[in-house]
Design an enzyme around this catalytic site. Structure first.
Site, PDB file in Angstrom:
ATOM      1  CG  ASN A 138      -8.043   8.306  11.971  1.00  0.00           C
ATOM      2  OD1 ASN A 138      -7.600   9.452  12.087  1.00  0.00           O
ATOM      3  ND2 ASN A 138      -7.301   7.315  11.544  1.00  0.00           N
ATOM      4  CE  LYS A 171       0.054   8.228  13.242  1.00  0.00           C
ATOM      5  NZ  LYS A 171      -0.036   7.032  12.424  1.00  0.00           N
ATOM      6  CB  SER A 223      -5.872   6.263   7.097  1.00  0.00           C
ATOM      7  OG  SER A 223      -5.978   6.311   8.500  1.00  0.00           O
ATOM      8  N   GLY A 269       0.845  -1.193   0.000  1.00  0.00           N
ATOM      9  CA  GLY A 269       0.000   0.000   0.000  1.00  0.00           C
ATOM     10  C   GLY A 269       0.882   1.246   0.000  1.00  0.00           C
ATOM     11  CG  ASN A 309      -3.928  15.824   5.495  1.00  0.00           C
ATOM     12  OD1 ASN A 309      -3.708  16.779   4.765  1.00  0.00           O
ATOM     13  ND2 ASN A 309      -2.973  15.159   6.133  1.00  0.00           N
ATOM     14  N   GLY A 333       4.155   1.008   2.303  1.00  0.00           N
ATOM     15  CA  GLY A 333       5.128   0.068   1.748  1.00  0.00           C
ATOM     16  C   GLY A 333       5.777   0.612   0.484  1.00  0.00           C
ATOM     17  CG  ASN A 358      -7.793  14.906   9.088  1.00  0.00           C
ATOM     18  OD1 ASN A 358      -8.608  14.071   8.690  1.00  0.00           O
ATOM     19  ND2 ASN A 358      -6.489  14.667   9.110  1.00  0.00           N
ATOM     20  CD  GLU A 375      -5.187   0.584   9.913  1.00  0.00           C
ATOM     21  OE1 GLU A 375      -4.238  -0.196   9.814  1.00  0.00           O
ATOM     22  OE2 GLU A 375      -5.057   1.818   9.914  1.00  0.00           O
TER      23      GLU A 375
HETATM   24  O1  KPL Z   1      -2.808   9.599  10.974  1.00  0.00           O
HETATM   25  C1  KPL Z   1      -3.807  10.078  10.527  1.00  0.00           C
HETATM   26  C2  KPL Z   1      -4.667   9.200   9.683  1.00  0.00           C
HETATM   27  O2  KPL Z   1      -5.299   9.674   8.773  1.00  0.00           O
HETATM   28  O3  KPL Z   1      -4.669   7.987   9.939  1.00  0.00           O
HETATM   29  C3  KPL Z   1      -4.177  11.507  10.866  1.00  0.00           C
HETATM   30  C4  KPL Z   1      -3.258  12.016  11.937  1.00  0.00           C
HETATM   31  C5  KPL Z   1      -5.594  11.596  11.319  1.00  0.00           C
HETATM   32  C6  KPL Z   1      -3.926  12.414   9.692  1.00  0.00           C
HETATM   33  O4  KPL Z   1      -4.843  12.318   8.680  1.00  0.00           O
END
Ligand code: KPL
Length: 310
Positions: free
Chosen positions: A199, A191, A263, A19, A260, A22, A209, A275
């Site tokens: 998320n 994290k 994920s 992905g 952003n 990687g 975000n 996840e």
């Molecule tokens: O790590 C992130 C993710 O999208 O998994 C954040 C910090 C929320 C940044 O988009």
């Protein structure tokens, strides 16, 4: 017969999981040192994609896929960049073909999958990485390195401690800012706090975000979420701040990454499994097992799971 000394780290590195993460390391680690491990059933022998670095022109990357029957005995390192939920199975199918001295570096988001790998591969040196590098794939199969950030690598078992300096030196050859970390568990928790606080909200509200911050759904739940996280981290003996400090950290990252797509939102949009079980789901399970409050983390977990089924 004398035992062969383990090979020097950095000549035959496997990347398990092709992905964004990687492919980013695959594009930047020294030429001729990386082989990608394909999903079962894949037939091609080469993995070719365009790579757009942070600055400068795009270039082509051409890496070998390991065949399903390849001799992996000269492997000296495995970077595991699969999604958390895919990791235990992906590792298990590789382990029978790897010498036990080969270190595994786990790049998974959240917590829970690392513990499973430690149980399944107790003899291997196991390390974890927490990275803030940003990368994504476009529809035209270009891997875009969208943002620079630090990568911290630390040992999860005693054997991992012994190889940490060598592993970090090899990863630094990529040019990505990579550092050794003596307390990688604390980094993974930090994290986790950020991911748990951003998320699921971006996935449920289907927004970038930064947009969660003014949303009533977020504002009604963020203090409860941070109280649950702070109580759990205190119970686990982790360096933590007050719930207010955790909220401040979450909101600072949401502002810094305002445009952003997280994920998790990307996973929902692309009909991939998220996840969530390793982020808010992990927190909810731990809290419930310890009789700590888990209402907000449980609610967010259930809601994201329902989204995935729509
Ligand atoms: O790590 C992130 C993710 O999208 O998994 C954040 C910090 C929320 C940044 O988009």
């Amino acid at each position: 017969m004398a035992n062969r000394p383990p090979p020097l780290i950095g000549t035959h590195c496997l990347i398990l999981g092709a992905g964004s993460v990687g492919r980013l390391w695959g594009a930047l680690l020294p030429d001729q040192t990386v082989t990608l491990v394909p999903r079962a059933g894949r037939q091609e022998t080469r993995c070719r994609y365009r790579f757009q670095p942070l600055s400068g022109p795009a270039r082509s990357v051409d890496l070998p896929w390991a065949s399903a029957v390849a001799d992996l005995s000269d492997t000296d390192l495995v970077l595991v960049t699969t999604k958390a939920q895919d990791t235990p199975d992906a590792i298990t199918s590789l382990l029978t073909r790897l010498p036990r001295s080969v270190p595994l570096v786990l790049f998974q988001n959240g917590l829970g999958s690392q513990q499973t790998v430690l149980e399944r591969a107790p003899e291997h040196p196991i390390l974890a990485a927490s990275t803030a590098e940003g990368a994504h794939r476009t529809e035209t199969d270009t891997l875009v390195h969208a943002g620079a950030g630090d990568t911290w690598v630390g040992a999860l078992n005693e054997a991992g401690r012994g190889v940490l300096p060598e592993v970090v030196t090899y990863l630094q050859a990529s040019g990505l800012d990579t550092h050794p970390e003596t307390n990688i568990e604390a980094r993974l928790w930090q994290k986790l706090v950020i991911n748990a606080g951003i998320n699921p909200f971006t996935a449920i509200l289907d927004c970038p975000n930064g947009d969660i911050l003014d949303h009533r759904f977020f504002r009604q739940r963020i203090d409860g979420l941070c109280n649950e996280l702070a109580a759990l981290m205190r119970h686990e003996g982790l360096p933590t701040g007050t719930a207010g400090e955790l909220r401040h950290r979450i909101e600072t990252v949401a502002r810094a990454t305002a445009r952003n797509t997280s994920s998790m939102r990307a996973d929902i949009r692309n009909h991939r499994q998220t996840e969530i079980d390793f982020i808010n789901g992990f927190v909810a399970r731990r809290c419930e097992a310890l009789n700590l409050a888990a209402r907000v983390n449980r609610e967010l977990t259930n809601r994201v799971k329902r989204l995935g089924k729509l």
